[in-house]
Scaffold this motif. Structure first.
Motif, mmCIF file in Angstrom:
data_model
loop_
_atom_site.group_PDB
_atom_site.id
_atom_site.type_symbol
_atom_site.label_atom_id
_atom_site.label_comp_id
_atom_site.label_asym_id
_atom_site.label_seq_id
_atom_site.Cartn_x
_atom_site.Cartn_y
_atom_site.Cartn_z
ATOM 1 N N VAL A 137 63.973 -17.957 -20.444
ATOM 2 C CA VAL A 137 63.105 -16.313 -20.264
ATOM 3 C C VAL A 137 64.258 -14.982 -19.303
ATOM 4 N N CYS A 138 63.848 -14.492 -20.128
ATOM 5 C CA CYS A 138 64.702 -12.759 -19.785
ATOM 6 C C CYS A 138 64.781 -12.658 -17.601
ATOM 7 N N ARG A 139 65.375 -12.235 -17.081
ATOM 8 C CA ARG A 139 65.321 -12.454 -15.679
ATOM 9 C C ARG A 139 64.732 -11.210 -15.538
ATOM 10 N N THR A 140 64.737 -10.164 -16.915
ATOM 11 C CA THR A 140 64.253 -8.737 -15.956
ATOM 12 C C THR A 140 62.866 -8.418 -16.842
ATOM 13 N N CYS A 141 62.525 -8.956 -18.208
ATOM 14 C CA CYS A 141 61.605 -8.468 -18.860
ATOM 15 C C CYS A 141 60.906 -10.070 -19.431
ATOM 16 N N ARG A 142 60.937 -10.710 -19.280
ATOM 17 C CA ARG A 142 60.839 -12.072 -18.764
ATOM 18 C C ARG A 142 60.005 -12.618 -20.252
ATOM 19 N N ILE A 151 72.421 -12.001 -25.130
ATOM 20 C CA ILE A 151 72.415 -10.770 -24.327
ATOM 21 C C ILE A 151 70.734 -10.448 -24.585
ATOM 22 N N CYS A 152 69.958 -9.927 -23.899
ATOM 23 C CA CYS A 152 68.680 -9.994 -24.071
ATOM 24 C C CYS A 152 68.019 -9.183 -24.987
ATOM 25 N N PRO A 153 66.971 -9.659 -26.723
ATOM 26 C CA PRO A 153 67.104 -8.114 -27.497
ATOM 27 C C PRO A 153 66.810 -7.020 -26.999
ATOM 28 N N TYR A 154 65.998 -7.511 -26.237
ATOM 29 C CA TYR A 154 64.488 -6.440 -25.800
ATOM 30 C C TYR A 154 64.754 -5.468 -24.557
ATOM 31 N N CYS A 155 65.789 -5.938 -23.537
ATOM 32 C CA CYS A 155 65.626 -4.619 -22.493
ATOM 33 C C CYS A 155 67.620 -4.527 -22.347
ATOM 34 N N GLU A 156 68.253 -6.200 -23.160
ATOM 35 C CA GLU A 156 69.765 -5.522 -23.679
ATOM 36 C C GLU A 156 70.512 -6.198 -22.318
ATOM 37 N N THR A 157 69.888 -6.716 -21.325
ATOM 38 C CA THR A 157 69.527 -7.232 -19.827
ATOM 39 C C THR A 157 71.059 -9.017 -21.009
ATOM 40 N N GLN A 158 72.384 -8.660 -19.668
ATOM 41 C CA GLN A 158 73.075 -9.726 -20.063
ATOM 42 C C GLN A 158 72.873 -11.391 -20.050
HETATM 43 ZN ZN LIG Z 1 64.839 -8.866 -21.359
#
Ligand SMILES: [Zn+2]
Ligand SMILES: [Zn+2]
Length: 172
Positions: A137-142, A151-158
């Motif tokens: 799970v992306c730690r920023t946008c879940r 990289i998260c394709p939704y919020c660009e978090t590495q």
């Molecule tokens: Zn994300």
């Protein structure tokens, strides 16, 4: 004078009256009417073939051939057409193709768990059957993150390697 009065009055051969009748105007009218009805039947057959073929055949050349068959061979052409025509209406074919497309899309959304081969959806985080972790799970946008992503394709978090993803980094 009608045919029967003529037969009754005739003292000679009654067949003369019949031959008279067949050369008479009435007979010619009956023949004409017969031809007219036959022509009408012919046109009706061609029209029916045209109406039916338009709903079943997409190819214009085949459509023209079908209508010509009805026009040239009349009732026989219509019968032959009824035997060889496509079994389905074009609208039914299109509807079925659309249904197939929806089914395929739904199937594509379903995946299998690499551990127990149970059906899992592409957004599942863990397998509901064997509880194996399928994705992180992306730690920023879940949102769910595929194992290979960096990289998260939704919020660009590495995305660094996390304990959740050890099963894929261990393979490298
Ligand atoms: Zn994300
Ligand atoms: Zn599983």
């Amino acid at each position: 004078m009608s045919l029967w009065t003529r037969v009754a009055l005739q003292d000679g051969n009654p067949f003369d009256a019949f031959s008279d009748f067949f050369t008479s105007g009435t007979w010619r009218l009956i023949v004409l009417l017969g031809w007219f009805l036959l022509g009408l039947l012919w046109l009706a057959c061609a029209f029916w073939v045209f109406k039916d073929a338009r709903r079943r055949i997409e190819d214009r050349v085949i459509l023209v051939v079908a209508v010509l068959t009805g026009l040239v061979f009349g009732p026989m052409g219509a019968i032959v057409y009824a035997i060889v025509r496509p079994p389905e209406y074009l609208s039914d074919v299109r509807e079925r193709e659309l249904e197939m497309e929806v089914m395929e899309r739904r199937l594509a959304e379903m995946q299998v768990c690499p551990h127990c081969h149970a059906d899992v959806r592409e957004d599942y985080l863990v397998c509901p059957n064997c509880t194996a972790r399928l994705r992180g799970v992306c730690r920023t946008c879940r949102r769910p993150i595929e194992p290979g992503w960096r990289i998260c394709p939704y919020c660009e978090t590495q995305i660094g390697p996390t304990p959740d993803q050890t099963y894929q980094s261990a393979a490298r």
